[in-house]
Design a protein around this motif. Structure first.
Motif, PDB file in Angstrom:
ATOM      1  N   GLN A 320      37.918  38.566  49.556  1.00 47.69           N
ATOM      2  CA  GLN A 320      38.984  37.704  50.054  1.00 47.69           C
ATOM      3  C   GLN A 320      40.296  38.117  49.393  1.00 47.69           C
ATOM      4  OE1 GLN A 320      38.992  33.368  48.920  1.00 47.69           O
ATOM      5  NE2 GLN A 320      38.515  33.163  51.093  1.00 47.69           N
ATOM      6  N   LYS A 321      41.319  38.331  50.220  1.00 51.30           N
ATOM      7  CA  LYS A 321      42.648  38.666  49.710  1.00 51.30           C
ATOM      8  C   LYS A 321      43.635  37.620  50.221  1.00 51.30           C
ATOM      9  CE  LYS A 321      43.989  42.961  49.644  1.00 51.30           C
ATOM     10  NZ  LYS A 321      44.340  44.327  50.123  1.00 51.30           N
ATOM     11  N   ASP A 322      44.523  37.197  49.329  1.00 50.34           N
ATOM     12  CA  ASP A 322      45.499  36.169  49.663  1.00 50.34           C
ATOM     13  C   ASP A 322      46.865  36.595  49.140  1.00 50.34           C
ATOM     14  OD1 ASP A 322      46.774  33.853  50.396  1.00 50.34           O
ATOM     15  OD2 ASP A 322      45.950  32.636  48.784  1.00 50.34           O
ATOM     16  N   HIS A 323      47.837  36.623  50.028  1.00 45.31           N
ATOM     17  CA  HIS A 323      49.225  36.906  49.663  1.00 45.31           C
ATOM     18  C   HIS A 323      50.052  35.694  50.065  1.00 45.31           C
ATOM     19  CE1 HIS A 323      53.131  39.423  50.390  1.00 45.31           C
ATOM     20  NE2 HIS A 323      53.206  38.683  49.291  1.00 45.31           N
ATOM     21  N   PHE A 324      50.635  35.025  49.076  1.00 43.89           N
ATOM     22  CA  PHE A 324      51.386  33.789  49.313  1.00 43.89           C
ATOM     23  C   PHE A 324      52.806  33.933  48.794  1.00 43.89           C
ATOM     24  CE2 PHE A 324      52.923  29.740  47.516  1.00 43.89           C
ATOM     25  CZ  PHE A 324      53.027  29.002  48.681  1.00 43.89           C
ATOM     26  N   GLN A 325      53.764  33.451  49.590  1.00 41.01           N
ATOM     27  CA  GLN A 325      55.162  33.412  49.182  1.00 41.01           C
ATOM     28  C   GLN A 325      55.672  31.976  49.286  1.00 41.01           C
ATOM     29  OE1 GLN A 325      56.997  36.275  51.844  1.00 41.01           O
ATOM     30  NE2 GLN A 325      56.827  37.913  50.328  1.00 41.01           N
ATOM     31  N   LEU A 326      56.163  31.444  48.188  1.00 43.61           N
ATOM     32  CA  LEU A 326      56.715  30.093  48.188  1.00 43.61           C
ATOM     33  C   LEU A 326      57.950  30.026  49.083  1.00 43.61           C
ATOM     34  CD1 LEU A 326      56.273  27.292  46.875  1.00 43.61           C
ATOM     35  CD2 LEU A 326      57.927  27.976  45.117  1.00 43.61           C
ATOM     36  N   ILE A 327      58.736  31.110  49.088  1.00 43.63           N
ATOM     37  CA  ILE A 327      59.866  31.264  49.989  1.00 43.63           C
ATOM     38  C   ILE A 327      59.686  32.598  50.697  1.00 43.63           C
ATOM     39  CG2 ILE A 327      62.373  31.426  50.205  1.00 43.63           C
ATOM     40  CD1 ILE A 327      62.606  29.823  47.625  1.00 43.63           C
ATOM     41  N   LYS A 328      59.566  32.543  52.019  1.00 45.82           N
ATOM     42  CA  LYS A 328      59.257  33.744  52.787  1.00 45.82           C
ATOM     43  C   LYS A 328      60.260  34.860  52.516  1.00 45.82           C
ATOM     44  CE  LYS A 328      58.237  35.254  57.518  1.00 45.82           C
ATOM     45  NZ  LYS A 328      58.196  34.865  58.950  1.00 45.82           N
ATOM     46  N   ASN A 335      52.395  35.056  45.053  1.00 42.18           N
ATOM     47  CA  ASN A 335      51.064  35.227  44.466  1.00 42.18           C
ATOM     48  C   ASN A 335      50.270  36.265  45.239  1.00 42.18           C
ATOM     49  OD1 ASN A 335      51.239  33.222  42.416  1.00 42.18           O
ATOM     50  ND2 ASN A 335      50.867  31.631  43.949  1.00 42.18           N
ATOM     51  N   PHE A 336      49.532  37.078  44.492  1.00 39.78           N
ATOM     52  CA  PHE A 336      48.583  38.027  45.063  1.00 39.78           C
ATOM     53  C   PHE A 336      47.225  37.782  44.403  1.00 39.78           C
ATOM     54  CE2 PHE A 336      52.682  40.077  45.525  1.00 39.78           C
ATOM     55  CZ  PHE A 336      52.636  40.654  46.783  1.00 39.78           C
ATOM     56  N   HIS A 337      46.193  37.574  45.210  1.00 40.26           N
ATOM     57  CA  HIS A 337      44.845  37.353  44.680  1.00 40.26           C
ATOM     58  C   HIS A 337      43.849  38.212  45.459  1.00 40.26           C
ATOM     59  CE1 HIS A 337      46.832  33.785  43.107  1.00 40.26           C
ATOM     60  NE2 HIS A 337      47.001  33.320  44.336  1.00 40.26           N
ATOM     61  N   ARG A 338      42.862  38.728  44.757  1.00 36.25           N
ATOM     62  CA  ARG A 338      41.742  39.417  45.399  1.00 36.25           C
ATOM     63  C   ARG A 338      40.459  38.953  44.731  1.00 36.25           C
ATOM     64  NH1 ARG A 338      41.152  45.631  44.527  1.00 36.25           N
ATOM     65  NH2 ARG A 338      39.694  44.937  42.916  1.00 36.25           N
ATOM     66  N   VAL A 339      39.548  38.465  45.544  1.00 34.14           N
ATOM     67  CA  VAL A 339      38.286  37.912  45.043  1.00 34.14           C
ATOM     68  C   VAL A 339      37.129  38.697  45.641  1.00 34.14           C
ATOM     69  CG1 VAL A 339      36.839  35.855  44.880  1.00 34.14           C
ATOM     70  CG2 VAL A 339      39.325  35.623  44.869  1.00 34.14           C
ATOM     71  N   ASN A 367      34.270  37.330  40.998  1.00 41.16           N
ATOM     72  CA  ASN A 367      35.284  38.112  40.286  1.00 41.16           C
ATOM     73  C   ASN A 367      36.640  37.948  40.961  1.00 41.16           C
ATOM     74  OD1 ASN A 367      33.291  40.129  38.636  1.00 41.16           O
ATOM     75  ND2 ASN A 367      32.527  39.773  40.705  1.00 41.16           N
ATOM     76  N   ILE A 368      37.699  37.812  40.148  1.00 40.21           N
ATOM     77  CA  ILE A 368      39.046  37.692  40.684  1.00 40.21           C
ATOM     78  C   ILE A 368      40.009  38.558  39.891  1.00 40.21           C
ATOM     79  CG2 ILE A 368      39.603  35.652  39.275  1.00 40.21           C
ATOM     80  CD1 ILE A 368      41.326  34.678  41.670  1.00 40.21           C
ATOM     81  N   VAL A 369      40.923  39.218  40.607  1.00 39.11           N
ATOM     82  CA  VAL A 369      42.095  39.857  40.007  1.00 39.11           C
ATOM     83  C   VAL A 369      43.309  39.258  40.695  1.00 39.11           C
ATOM     84  CG1 VAL A 369      40.967  41.992  39.306  1.00 39.11           C
ATOM     85  CG2 VAL A 369      41.897  41.814  41.610  1.00 39.11           C
ATOM     86  N   SER A 370      44.379  39.017  39.933  1.00 35.77           N
ATOM     87  CA  SER A 370      45.499  38.244  40.444  1.00 35.77           C
ATOM     88  C   SER A 370      46.742  38.514  39.601  1.00 35.77           C
ATOM     89  CB  SER A 370      45.143  36.751  40.401  1.00 35.77           C
ATOM     90  OG  SER A 370      46.238  35.928  40.690  1.00 35.77           O
ATOM     91  N   GLY A 385      49.929  48.442  49.130  1.00 33.28           N
ATOM     92  CA  GLY A 385      50.950  48.117  50.115  1.00 33.28           C
ATOM     93  C   GLY A 385      52.155  47.406  49.551  1.00 33.28           C
ATOM     94  N   ASN A 386      52.189  47.187  48.223  1.00 31.01           N
ATOM     95  CA  ASN A 386      53.318  46.502  47.593  1.00 31.01           C
ATOM     96  C   ASN A 386      53.741  47.277  46.348  1.00 31.01           C
ATOM     97  OD1 ASN A 386      53.579  43.514  48.907  1.00 31.01           O
ATOM     98  ND2 ASN A 386      51.438  44.178  48.886  1.00 31.01           N
ATOM     99  N   ASP A 387      54.880  47.916  46.405  1.00 30.99           N
ATOM    100  CA  ASP A 387      55.355  48.742  45.298  1.00 30.99           C
ATOM    101  C   ASP A 387      55.693  47.890  44.083  1.00 30.99           C
ATOM    102  OD1 ASP A 387      55.118  50.950  46.928  1.00 30.99           O
ATOM    103  OD2 ASP A 387      57.220  50.869  47.597  1.00 30.99           O
ATOM    104  N   ASN A 388      55.308  48.395  42.918  1.00 32.33           N
ATOM    105  CA  ASN A 388      55.635  47.768  41.632  1.00 32.33           C
ATOM    106  C   ASN A 388      55.071  46.358  41.488  1.00 32.33           C
ATOM    107  OD1 ASN A 388      57.196  50.070  40.827  1.00 32.33           O
ATOM    108  ND2 ASN A 388      58.904  49.277  42.087  1.00 32.33           N
TER     109      ASN A 388
END
Length: 683
Positions: A320-328, A335-339, A367-370, A385-388
């Motif tokens: 499961q991967k989740d990419h969340f932006q509080l302000i688009k 936040n970036f999470h991978r489970v 397991n989670i990395v975030s 897909g996201n630099d730096n």
């Protein structure tokens, strides 16, 4: 019974039913050809019964014959049992129920069950919290064909299924604690979605559209050759949404296969769901421009041997991967999470004249990395897909569980005793035991009385432990939730009428919630002792069983659930986000009718009265400081379907009377939403 050959192993012909409660049990895992067909007979036959006559009828005709089969094997014990023998409360929503209703996602289907609380932030299952019996969305196990796909990261995303509604055979709802059956996350019960894998090769397509820019398509195909069945499906849909920043795109793919022989059954499945959506005020009403993208993969293989001793191993991997932006389009609150969840489950049972003995073990690695959840690590991982951007935090836990169960079954009684021994291997937790006992008594062929006592536990999610934002703060000191519950119930069934009632008392310890202690506070992850006390009743009338197929109304169903909570402390809580915002009252009603030869209508009504309140925000997304109680509301959904042999068209209206309502504070749900669709199936 006598055996005959119909190009299939172990085929049995039923010429006459004994009308005993265990009759269907004796036929489990066998192919049945029914020699004498009647509505009364079909009401007690197993869904696995496949007849030559049914194979030659149209899909619509088959549905009319099959829609009352209530002895399908369901997930309710460690060994498969039919609904009539099950000593637990298990509701089954059949394929016919699903196809007739004005629903467009699996999450929508669950709204019509009185025991299920479905709180939607977005439509079409974009982001849905599902709970049972006054619990929270994190306190249930979500299964896909019996494989656990529950997310240890965040229960908000557990109900993101990779399958479209057209692929669903049935939905099973197991009510009450079930840790000794399904593991730790089955704290208040479980939802098992069973998909179909047809026995006849075909290609099917589904085109649809509607209000708010809603449009999409689904396509599926099946290839069956000898003992192997394979089915694949894909779908895409999108909508602009009814509010600013409530648009969404959904893409789903699912593949499954089944190999069946007289000695062994093997099944495999793999699916992916990708969602991109505007999350207007989803997690905080102060931020209207939230945005989120989620990707879920599920892959599993399982098998079952046949004979005196059954072994049923399975192995699965969920990512499961989740990419969340509080302000688009901003890095603020991003936040970036991978489970990754890896699981191996070995289950076995031995059958004999008076019952079955089951045993099993499961190893589940979570397991989670975030960039926000977990402990800081020196081994940062780049976010693809996201630099730096790096996953610079992580956590993991390995759960090992051992199961044992003894079932005794005869024509009057079903008794099930079992326990789960459980330990988190990379913590200081010692092995803990969670037992349970279920009993069913059938004084006659029409009645079933049940009683049970079960204990369960649930670990905090990674979100509960670590999440931190401008509006939330997790708690690494949370302890596992624990509960002990007592259930009693009764079920009555005669031709044309079915009724059931149940009541329960559930004592909870270390119950987790996100709470505010004052009006100026942020949300904290906290725990407390909490009791849930509830009752539920259901009634179904099947006029065609009473008066024949000429009667236009096929089914009338009513359901009601009531819940009361009691908290065992004096701490003042200003605002609860989940645990204390339960449905006090829920009433559902539906009617399914055949208007003319090919035209059917389905109308669903539900009334919901929610405990709790929310802080009201104004049009500029500023807090007014006013605490507003949830208002009860009533909704009507309707669907018309014209059915031909190989195609059908439908028109549906959700929220027919354009009611303004909220499932979660400050997130208004859509008004009337019209949808049209065309389905085609070619053999």
């Amino acid at each position: 019974m006598k055996q005959i050959k119909i190009n299939s192993p172990r085929v049995i012909v039923w010429h006459k039913f004994m009308r005993r409660s265990y009759s269907a049990f004796m036929s489990l895992h066998k192919v049945i050809a029914v020699g004498v067909l009647s509505v009364a007979t079909l009401s007690t036959a197993d869904l696995k019964a496949q007849t030559v006559m049914l194979a030659q009828t149209s899909e619509r005709d088959t549905a009319e014959l099959n829609y009352e089969l209530d002895d399908v094997e369901v997930t309710g014990e460690r060994v498969p049992l039919s609904v009539s023998l099950m000593p637990r409360v298990v509701a089954v929503m059949t394929k016919t129920d699903v196809q007739a209703a004005a629903v467009h996602s699996i999450n929508d289907v669950l709204e019509y069950s009185p025991s299920v609380d479905v709180r939607q932030r977005g439509e079409m299952g974009v982001q849905t919290d599902i709970s049972l019996r006054g619990g929270t969305f994190a306190q249930i196990t979500v299964l896909l064909n019996g494989i656990n796909i529950t997310s240890p990261y965040c229960g908000h995303l557990s109900a993101d299924f990779p399958v479209s509604l057209d692929e669903v055979e049935r939905v099973e709802i197991l009510e009450g604690p079930a840790s000794r059956i399904l593991g730790t996350s089955a704290f208040n019960g479980a939802i098992n979605v069973v998909t179909k894998c047809d026995t006849v090769s075909h290609v099917a397509a589904h085109l649809f559209g509607g209000s708010y820019g809603y449009v999409g398509a689904e396509i599926s195909g099946n290839y069956t050759y000898k003992r192997v069945r394979q089915q694949i499906s894909g779908s895409f849909r999108r909508a602009d949404g009814d509010q600013p920043n409530s648009n969404f795109d959904q893409t789903k793919f699912f593949y499954q296969g089944i190999y069946s022989s007289s000695a062994l059954d093997v099944s495999w499945q793999s699916g992916v769901s990708v969602q991109k959506f505007g999350a207007n005020t989803f997690y905080s009403a102060a931020y209207p421009n939230q945005w989120e993208e989620t990707t879920n993969w599920q892959t599993a293989v399982k098998a079952e041997t046949k004979g005196a001793v059954h072994f049923s191993p399975s192995i699965y991997w969920n990512r499961q991967k989740d990419h969340f932006q509080l302000i688009k389009d901003s890095h603020i609150g991003e936040n970036f999470h991978r489970v990754d969840v890896y699981g191996v489950n070995i289950n076995g049972w031995i059958g004999y004249a008076v019952g079955k003995t089951a045993f099993g073990a499961e190893l589940r690695s979570e397991n989670i990395v975030s960039n926000n959840l977990g402990l800081i690590t020196a081994d940062s991982i780049p976010v693809r897909g996201n630099d730096n951007v790096y996953y610079n935090k992580k956590d993991a836990r390995d759960n090992i569980s051992y199961y044992v169960e003894q079932d005794f079954i005869n024509d009057r009684w079903t008794l099930s005793l079992g326990a789960m021994a459980y330990r988190v291997t990379n913590s200081n937790n010692s092995m803990r035991l969670y037992p349970g006992i279920d009993v069913a008594f059938r004084p006659s062929e029409h009645w079933k009385l049940t009683a049970s006592w079960n204990m369960a536990t649930r670990l905090p999610s990674f979100l509960d432990l670590y999440y931190k934002s401008p509006t939330n703060e997790g708690n690494v000191n949370l302890k596992p939730e624990e509960t002990s519950a007592v259930d009693v119930g009764a079920r009555y069934r005669i031709s044309g009428i079915e009724a059931s009632a149940s009541a329960y008392y559930q004592r909870g310890k270390n119950m987790m919630d996100w709470v505010m202690y004052t009006a100026d506070d942020i949300f904290h992850s906290a725990d407390f002792e909490l009791d849930n006390i509830g009752a539920e009743c259901n009634a179904t009338l099947l006029p065609r069983e009473l008066w024949g197929n000429r009667f236009r109304i096929r089914k009338i169903a009513l359901g009601y659930a009531n819940i009361y909570q009691k908290r065992h402390d004096d701490v003042v809580i200003y605002k609860s986000n989940y645990a204390l915002e339960y449905l006090r009252n829920k009433f559902t009603a539906s009617i399914d009718a055949n208007i003319v030869a090919n035209l059917s209508a389905n109308v669903n009504f539900r009334f919901q009265d929610r405990n709790g309140s929310y802080i009201k925000y104004d049009a500029n997304h500023k807090s007014t400081g006013e605490l507003v109680s949830y208002k009860p509301y009533s909704l009507v959904d309707m669907r018309l379907t014209w059915t031909q042999k190989h195609w059908s068209v439908y028109a549906s209206a959700n929220n027919l009377f354009n009611v303004e309502y909220y499932d979660l504070g400050n997130i208004p749900q859509p008004g009337i939403w019209l949808k049209l669709g065309l389905k085609v199936k070619v053999f």
